[in-house]
Motif scaffolding. Structure first.
Motif, PDB file in Angstrom:
ATOM      1  N   ALA A  52       0.835  -1.205   0.000  1.00  0.00           N
ATOM      2  CA  ALA A  52       0.000   0.000   0.000  1.00  0.00           C
ATOM      3  C   ALA A  52       0.867   1.251   0.000  1.00  0.00           C
ATOM      4  CB  ALA A  52      -0.931   0.003   1.207  1.00  0.00           C
ATOM      5  N   LEU A  53       1.937   1.231   0.783  1.00  0.00           N
ATOM      6  CA  LEU A  53       2.845   2.371   0.824  1.00  0.00           C
ATOM      7  C   LEU A  53       3.469   2.611  -0.549  1.00  0.00           C
ATOM      8  CD1 LEU A  53       4.208   4.499   2.610  1.00  0.00           C
ATOM      9  CD2 LEU A  53       6.002   2.816   3.062  1.00  0.00           C
ATOM     10  N   GLY A  54       3.874   1.556  -1.219  1.00  0.00           N
ATOM     11  CA  GLY A  54       4.432   1.686  -2.560  1.00  0.00           C
ATOM     12  C   GLY A  54       3.410   2.235  -3.547  1.00  0.00           C
ATOM     13  N   LEU A  55       2.184   1.782  -3.428  1.00  0.00           N
ATOM     14  CA  LEU A  55       1.119   2.268  -4.309  1.00  0.00           C
ATOM     15  C   LEU A  55       0.887   3.762  -4.101  1.00  0.00           C
ATOM     16  CD1 LEU A  55      -1.108   1.448  -6.353  1.00  0.00           C
ATOM     17  CD2 LEU A  55      -2.602   1.164  -4.385  1.00  0.00           C
ATOM     18  N   PHE A  56       0.814   4.188  -2.830  1.00  0.00           N
ATOM     19  CA  PHE A  56       0.596   5.605  -2.557  1.00  0.00           C
ATOM     20  C   PHE A  56       1.796   6.449  -2.967  1.00  0.00           C
ATOM     21  CE2 PHE A  56      -2.585   4.032   0.636  1.00  0.00           C
ATOM     22  CZ  PHE A  56      -3.685   4.476  -0.083  1.00  0.00           C
ATOM     23  N   ALA A  57       3.003   5.920  -2.807  1.00  0.00           N
ATOM     24  CA  ALA A  57       4.192   6.656  -3.244  1.00  0.00           C
ATOM     25  C   ALA A  57       4.192   6.826  -4.761  1.00  0.00           C
ATOM     26  CB  ALA A  57       5.462   5.936  -2.792  1.00  0.00           C
ATOM     27  N   GLY A  60       1.557   9.373  -5.636  1.00  0.00           N
ATOM     28  CA  GLY A  60       2.047  10.709  -5.312  1.00  0.00           C
ATOM     29  C   GLY A  60       3.042  11.208  -6.351  1.00  0.00           C
ATOM     30  N   ALA A  61       3.926  10.317  -6.799  1.00  0.00           N
ATOM     31  CA  ALA A  61       4.910  10.710  -7.806  1.00  0.00           C
ATOM     32  C   ALA A  61       4.231  11.085  -9.123  1.00  0.00           C
ATOM     33  CB  ALA A  61       5.906   9.583  -8.024  1.00  0.00           C
ATOM     34  N   VAL A  62       3.232  10.321  -9.533  1.00  0.00           N
ATOM     35  CA  VAL A  62       2.513  10.638 -10.774  1.00  0.00           C
ATOM     36  C   VAL A  62       1.751  11.955 -10.617  1.00  0.00           C
ATOM     37  CG1 VAL A  62       0.644   9.875 -12.300  1.00  0.00           C
ATOM     38  CG2 VAL A  62       2.390   8.258 -11.572  1.00  0.00           C
ATOM     39  N   THR A  63       1.205  12.201  -9.439  1.00  0.00           N
ATOM     40  CA  THR A  63       0.512  13.473  -9.189  1.00  0.00           C
ATOM     41  C   THR A  63       1.479  14.641  -9.320  1.00  0.00           C
ATOM     42  OG1 THR A  63      -1.048  12.375  -7.708  1.00  0.00           O
ATOM     43  CG2 THR A  63      -0.855  14.757  -7.502  1.00  0.00           C
ATOM     44  N   ILE A  64       2.662  14.498  -8.741  1.00  0.00           N
ATOM     45  CA  ILE A  64       3.666  15.567  -8.843  1.00  0.00           C
ATOM     46  C   ILE A  64       4.093  15.758 -10.291  1.00  0.00           C
ATOM     47  CG2 ILE A  64       6.046  16.174  -8.243  1.00  0.00           C
ATOM     48  CD1 ILE A  64       5.452  14.901  -5.479  1.00  0.00           C
ATOM     49  N   PHE A  96       7.399  -0.467 -11.175  1.00  0.00           N
ATOM     50  CA  PHE A  96       6.383  -1.312 -10.544  1.00  0.00           C
ATOM     51  C   PHE A  96       6.325  -2.686 -11.199  1.00  0.00           C
ATOM     52  CE2 PHE A  96       4.716   2.392  -8.406  1.00  0.00           C
ATOM     53  CZ  PHE A  96       4.179   1.861  -7.255  1.00  0.00           C
ATOM     54  N   LEU A  97       6.401  -2.720 -12.522  1.00  0.00           N
ATOM     55  CA  LEU A  97       6.343  -4.012 -13.212  1.00  0.00           C
ATOM     56  C   LEU A  97       7.579  -4.847 -12.924  1.00  0.00           C
ATOM     57  CD1 LEU A  97       4.826  -3.001 -16.662  1.00  0.00           C
ATOM     58  CD2 LEU A  97       3.699  -4.147 -14.754  1.00  0.00           C
ATOM     59  N   THR A  98       8.740  -4.220 -12.846  1.00  0.00           N
ATOM     60  CA  THR A  98       9.974  -4.946 -12.560  1.00  0.00           C
ATOM     61  C   THR A  98       9.934  -5.541 -11.167  1.00  0.00           C
ATOM     62  OG1 THR A  98      11.195  -3.466 -14.019  1.00  0.00           O
ATOM     63  CG2 THR A  98      12.480  -4.745 -12.445  1.00  0.00           C
ATOM     64  N   VAL A  99       9.452  -4.789 -10.198  1.00  0.00           N
ATOM     65  CA  VAL A  99       9.375  -5.292  -8.828  1.00  0.00           C
ATOM     66  C   VAL A  99       8.412  -6.463  -8.750  1.00  0.00           C
ATOM     67  CG1 VAL A  99       8.599  -4.729  -6.493  1.00  0.00           C
ATOM     68  CG2 VAL A  99      10.074  -3.150  -7.733  1.00  0.00           C
ATOM     69  N   ARG A 100       7.291  -6.378  -9.404  1.00  0.00           N
ATOM     70  CA  ARG A 100       6.314  -7.472  -9.355  1.00  0.00           C
ATOM     71  C   ARG A 100       6.859  -8.743  -9.986  1.00  0.00           C
ATOM     72  NH1 ARG A 100       1.354  -6.304  -7.247  1.00  0.00           N
ATOM     73  NH2 ARG A 100       0.808  -4.119  -7.284  1.00  0.00           N
ATOM     74  N   ARG A 101       7.610  -8.611 -11.065  1.00  0.00           N
ATOM     75  CA  ARG A 101       8.156  -9.792 -11.734  1.00  0.00           C
ATOM     76  C   ARG A 101       9.284 -10.420 -10.945  1.00  0.00           C
ATOM     77  NH1 ARG A 101       8.320  -7.550 -17.853  1.00  0.00           N
ATOM     78  NH2 ARG A 101       6.090  -7.661 -18.229  1.00  0.00           N
ATOM     79  N   SER A 102      10.017  -9.622 -10.187  1.00  0.00           N
ATOM     80  CA  SER A 102      11.168 -10.161  -9.464  1.00  0.00           C
ATOM     81  C   SER A 102      10.772 -10.829  -8.155  1.00  0.00           C
ATOM     82  CB  SER A 102      12.180  -9.047  -9.174  1.00  0.00           C
ATOM     83  OG  SER A 102      11.637  -8.107  -8.269  1.00  0.00           O
ATOM     84  N   ARG A 103       9.569 -10.605  -7.675  1.00  0.00           N
ATOM     85  CA  ARG A 103       9.114 -11.249  -6.433  1.00  0.00           C
ATOM     86  C   ARG A 103       8.797 -12.706  -6.693  1.00  0.00           C
ATOM     87  NH1 ARG A 103       4.982  -6.848  -4.030  1.00  0.00           N
ATOM     88  NH2 ARG A 103       6.550  -5.448  -3.181  1.00  0.00           N
ATOM     89  N   PRO A 104       9.191 -13.573  -5.768  1.00  0.00           N
ATOM     90  CA  PRO A 104       8.821 -14.983  -5.928  1.00  0.00           C
ATOM     91  C   PRO A 104       7.319 -15.154  -5.739  1.00  0.00           C
ATOM     92  CG  PRO A 104       9.903 -14.642  -3.816  1.00  0.00           C
ATOM     93  CD  PRO A 104       9.974 -13.325  -4.566  1.00  0.00           C
ATOM     94  N   GLY A 105       6.793 -16.122  -6.406  1.00  0.00           N
ATOM     95  CA  GLY A 105       5.365 -16.396  -6.296  1.00  0.00           C
ATOM     96  C   GLY A 105       5.035 -17.062  -4.970  1.00  0.00           C
ATOM     97  N   PRO A 106       3.772 -17.285  -4.714  1.00  0.00           N
ATOM     98  CA  PRO A 106       3.369 -17.950  -3.467  1.00  0.00           C
ATOM     99  C   PRO A 106       3.894 -19.385  -3.456  1.00  0.00           C
ATOM    100  CG  PRO A 106       1.487 -17.683  -4.921  1.00  0.00           C
ATOM    101  CD  PRO A 106       2.636 -16.960  -5.558  1.00  0.00           C
ATOM    102  N   PRO A 107       4.209 -19.891  -2.286  1.00  0.00           N
ATOM    103  CA  PRO A 107       4.724 -21.260  -2.199  1.00  0.00           C
ATOM    104  C   PRO A 107       3.673 -22.281  -2.634  1.00  0.00           C
ATOM    105  CG  PRO A 107       4.340 -20.370  -0.005  1.00  0.00           C
ATOM    106  CD  PRO A 107       4.102 -19.258  -0.983  1.00  0.00           C
TER     107      PRO A 107
END
Length: 109
Positions: A52-57, A60-64, A96-107
Motif C-alpha cells: 500500500a505504501l508503494g502504491l501511494f508513493a 504521489g509521484a505521478v501526481t507531482i 512497478f512491473l519490474t518489482v512485481r516480476r522479481s518477487r517470488p510467487g506464493p509457495p
C-alpha cells in the motif's frame, strides 16, 4: 502453507510416545507451530502495508509529475511538460512491473 504445518503434526499416539521419552515435547512443538503461524500473519500484514505504501508513493509521484506538466503547459511549454510527464510516468510503471516480476510467487501447497 499454514495447513501443511498442522497436517504434519504427529498422530496422538506418536505425541504420547514423545512425551514419554521427553515430557512436554508435544507442547513445545505446538508452541513452535503457533509462533510460526503468528509470525506468518505478521509478515502478511507487513507485506500488505508495504504494498500500500508503494502504491501511494507511486500515485504521489505521478501526481507531482502531472502538476509539473501542468506548470510547463501554463508557461507555454506543453511539449516539454508532456515529455516530463510521459517519461516520468513510464519509468514509474516500469519500476512497478519490474518489482512485481522479481518477487517470488506464493509457495506451492
Amino acid at each position: 502453507m499454514a495447513h501443511r504445518r498442522w497436517a504434519d503434526l504427529p498422530a496422538a499416539e506418536q505425541a504420547e510416545q514423545w512425551d514419554q521419552v521427553s515430557p512436554g515435547t508435544f507442547h513445545r512443538v505446538m508452541a513452535s507451530v503457533q509462533r510460526t503461524e503468528r509470525h506468518d500473519r505478521l509478515m502478511d500484514r507487513a507485506d500488505l502495508v508495504l504494498r500500500a505504501l508503494g502504491l501511494f508513493a507511486g500515485l504521489g509521484a505521478v501526481t507531482i509529475l502531472g502538476m509539473t506538466a501542468a506548470h510547463f503547459g501554463s508557461i507555454g511549454a506543453p511539449t516539454q511538460g508532456l515529455g516530463v510527464f510521459g517519461a516520468g510516468s513510464a519509468s514509474i510503471v516500469g519500476a512497478f512491473l519490474t518489482v512485481r516480476r522479481s518477487r517470488p510467487g506464493p509457495p506451492a501447497r
